[in-house]
Design a protein around this motif. Structure first.
Motif, PDB file in Angstrom:
ATOM      1  N   GLU A  91       0.917  -1.230  -0.069  1.00 21.99           N
ATOM      2  CA  GLU A  91       0.002  -0.013  -0.079  1.00 21.99           C
ATOM      3  C   GLU A  91       0.794   1.285   0.073  1.00 21.99           C
ATOM      4  OE1 GLU A  91      -2.652  -0.284   3.229  1.00 21.99           O
ATOM      5  OE2 GLU A  91      -3.945  -1.894   2.404  1.00 21.99           O
ATOM      6  N   MET A  92       2.047   1.219   0.808  1.00 18.29           N
ATOM      7  CA  MET A  92       2.719   2.408   1.084  1.00 18.29           C
ATOM      8  C   MET A  92       3.418   2.550  -0.070  1.00 18.29           C
ATOM      9  SD  MET A  92       4.167   2.092   4.912  1.00 18.29           S
ATOM     10  CE  MET A  92       3.067   2.292   6.122  1.00 18.29           C
ATOM     11  N   ARG A  93       4.128   1.480  -0.930  1.00 17.49           N
ATOM     12  CA  ARG A  93       4.842   1.506  -2.143  1.00 17.49           C
ATOM     13  C   ARG A  93       3.831   2.135  -3.198  1.00 17.49           C
ATOM     14  NH1 ARG A  93       6.501  -3.897  -4.508  1.00 17.49           N
ATOM     15  NH2 ARG A  93       4.291  -3.725  -5.138  1.00 17.49           N
ATOM     16  N   LYS A  94       2.925   1.538  -3.437  1.00 19.32           N
ATOM     17  CA  LYS A  94       1.933   2.066  -4.553  1.00 19.32           C
ATOM     18  C   LYS A  94       1.605   3.510  -4.285  1.00 19.32           C
ATOM     19  CE  LYS A  94      -2.779   1.442  -6.093  1.00 19.32           C
ATOM     20  NZ  LYS A  94      -4.220   0.445  -6.005  1.00 19.32           N
ATOM     21  N   THR A  95       1.433   4.227  -3.089  1.00 23.05           N
ATOM     22  CA  THR A  95       1.263   5.545  -2.912  1.00 23.05           C
ATOM     23  C   THR A  95       2.418   6.303  -3.328  1.00 23.05           C
ATOM     24  OG1 THR A  95      -0.044   5.193  -0.850  1.00 23.05           O
ATOM     25  CG2 THR A  95       0.766   7.397  -1.242  1.00 23.05           C
ATOM     26  N   VAL A  96       3.656   5.916  -3.050  1.00 24.06           N
ATOM     27  CA  VAL A  96       4.753   6.721  -3.511  1.00 24.06           C
ATOM     28  C   VAL A  96       4.970   6.562  -5.075  1.00 24.06           C
ATOM     29  CG1 VAL A  96       7.422   6.561  -2.932  1.00 24.06           C
ATOM     30  CG2 VAL A  96       6.206   6.218  -1.266  1.00 24.06           C
ATOM     31  N   GLU A  97       4.987   5.371  -5.665  1.00 25.73           N
ATOM     32  CA  GLU A  97       4.991   5.121  -6.764  1.00 25.73           C
ATOM     33  C   GLU A  97       4.098   5.983  -7.656  1.00 25.73           C
ATOM     34  OE1 GLU A  97       4.756   0.792  -7.230  1.00 25.73           O
ATOM     35  OE2 GLU A  97       7.002   0.701  -7.216  1.00 25.73           O
ATOM     36  N   SER A  98       2.848   6.186  -7.073  1.00 26.11           N
ATOM     37  CA  SER A  98       1.954   7.004  -7.793  1.00 26.11           C
ATOM     38  C   SER A  98       2.420   8.383  -7.703  1.00 26.11           C
ATOM     39  CB  SER A  98       0.744   7.007  -7.074  1.00 26.11           C
ATOM     40  OG  SER A  98      -0.072   5.852  -7.184  1.00 26.11           O
ATOM     41  N   ARG A  99       3.090   9.052  -6.807  1.00 26.52           N
ATOM     42  CA  ARG A  99       3.520  10.437  -6.698  1.00 26.52           C
ATOM     43  C   ARG A  99       4.526  10.391  -7.887  1.00 26.52           C
ATOM     44  NH1 ARG A  99       3.823   9.974  -0.514  1.00 26.52           N
ATOM     45  NH2 ARG A  99       5.862   9.652  -0.953  1.00 26.52           N
ATOM     46  N   ILE A 100       5.514   9.564  -7.865  1.00 23.46           N
ATOM     47  CA  ILE A 100       6.636   9.626  -8.914  1.00 23.46           C
ATOM     48  C   ILE A 100       5.878   9.555 -10.388  1.00 23.46           C
ATOM     49  CG2 ILE A 100       8.369   8.250  -9.589  1.00 23.46           C
ATOM     50  CD1 ILE A 100       9.148   7.295  -6.892  1.00 23.46           C
ATOM     51  N   ALA A 101       5.038   8.614 -10.469  1.00 22.96           N
ATOM     52  CA  ALA A 101       4.389   8.636 -11.873  1.00 22.96           C
ATOM     53  C   ALA A 101       3.696   9.900 -12.328  1.00 22.96           C
ATOM     54  CB  ALA A 101       3.503   7.385 -12.034  1.00 22.96           C
ATOM     55  N   GLU A 102       3.230  10.544 -11.306  1.00 24.66           N
ATOM     56  CA  GLU A 102       2.217  11.842 -11.544  1.00 24.66           C
ATOM     57  C   GLU A 102       3.334  12.730 -11.833  1.00 24.66           C
ATOM     58  OE1 GLU A 102      -0.530  14.571 -12.083  1.00 24.66           O
ATOM     59  OE2 GLU A 102      -0.639  12.324 -11.452  1.00 24.66           O
ATOM     60  N   ILE A 103       4.427  12.714 -11.307  1.00 25.50           N
ATOM     61  CA  ILE A 103       5.563  13.782 -11.611  1.00 25.50           C
ATOM     62  C   ILE A 103       6.133  13.145 -13.281  1.00 25.50           C
ATOM     63  CG2 ILE A 103       7.927  14.771 -11.605  1.00 25.50           C
ATOM     64  CD1 ILE A 103       7.199  14.631  -8.425  1.00 25.50           C
ATOM     65  N   GLY A 104       6.351  12.083 -13.448  1.00 24.27           N
ATOM     66  CA  GLY A 104       6.754  11.450 -14.826  1.00 24.27           C
ATOM     67  C   GLY A 104       5.877  11.882 -15.856  1.00 24.27           C
ATOM     68  N   ARG A 105       4.562  12.024 -15.626  1.00 19.44           N
ATOM     69  CA  ARG A 105       3.692  12.366 -16.775  1.00 19.44           C
ATOM     70  C   ARG A 105       3.987  13.546 -17.499  1.00 19.44           C
ATOM     71  NH1 ARG A 105       0.428   8.726 -14.278  1.00 19.44           N
ATOM     72  NH2 ARG A 105      -0.463   9.972 -12.411  1.00 19.44           N
ATOM     73  N   LYS A 106       4.615  14.523 -16.536  1.00 18.79           N
ATOM     74  CA  LYS A 106       4.906  15.878 -17.187  1.00 18.79           C
ATOM     75  C   LYS A 106       6.115  15.791 -18.314  1.00 18.79           C
ATOM     76  CE  LYS A 106       4.721  18.405 -12.899  1.00 18.79           C
ATOM     77  NZ  LYS A 106       5.176  19.059 -11.892  1.00 18.79           N
ATOM     78  N   MET A 107       6.782  14.367 -18.326  1.00 14.10           N
ATOM     79  CA  MET A 107       7.625  14.350 -19.219  1.00 14.10           C
ATOM     80  C   MET A 107       7.224  13.861 -20.771  1.00 14.10           C
ATOM     81  SD  MET A 107      10.485  15.313 -17.802  1.00 14.10           S
ATOM     82  CE  MET A 107      11.591  14.617 -19.010  1.00 14.10           C
ATOM     83  N   ILE A 108       5.803  13.552 -20.672  1.00 15.50           N
ATOM     84  CA  ILE A 108       5.229  13.023 -22.066  1.00 15.50           C
ATOM     85  C   ILE A 108       5.026  14.064 -22.843  1.00 15.50           C
ATOM     86  CG2 ILE A 108       3.402  11.817 -22.709  1.00 15.50           C
ATOM     87  CD1 ILE A 108       3.303  10.201 -20.080  1.00 15.50           C
TER      88      ILE A 108
END
Length: 101
Positions: A56-73
């Motif tokens: 659960e905690m890993r999913k939350t952190v990975e979601s934050r990273i993915a959200e920032i990563g979407r800026k790169m698309i």
């Protein structure tokens, strides 16, 4: 075919989006999140966290990273059409057709 080339001749990509660079703040957030993932993994390996909690905690952190990563698309439209738009589009298209034959 002529309609497509006419469109390419009029197409202006000067306002096309360019690849986004992460801000210092975004990079710092990602670095902190990656450290947090490492800490969570260590805690799970030491059995300080149950597997469900860790996931659960890993999913939350990975979601934050993915959200920032979407800026790169950025859609590569400008790169794909580089050299094939503008007033010389017809000549460039013809040259490409000849090169294929």
């Amino acid at each position: 075919m002529d309609r497509g080339i006419n469109l390419l001749e009029r197409l202006d990509l000067s306002e096309a989006p360019t690849p986004y660079e992460l801000s210092d703040e975004d990079r710092a957030v990602i670095e902190a999140d990656l450290r947090e993932l490492d800490e969570l993994k260590d805690m799970w390996q030491k059995q300080e966290l149950k597997t469900r909690e860790y996931r659960e905690m890993r999913k939350t952190v990975e979601s934050r990273i993915a959200e920032i990563g979407r800026k790169m698309i950025v859609r590569p439209t400008a790169e794909v059409l580089d050299g094939l738009v503008g007033p010389h589009a017809r000549a460039r298209w013809e040259a490409l057709k000849e090169a294929e034959e």
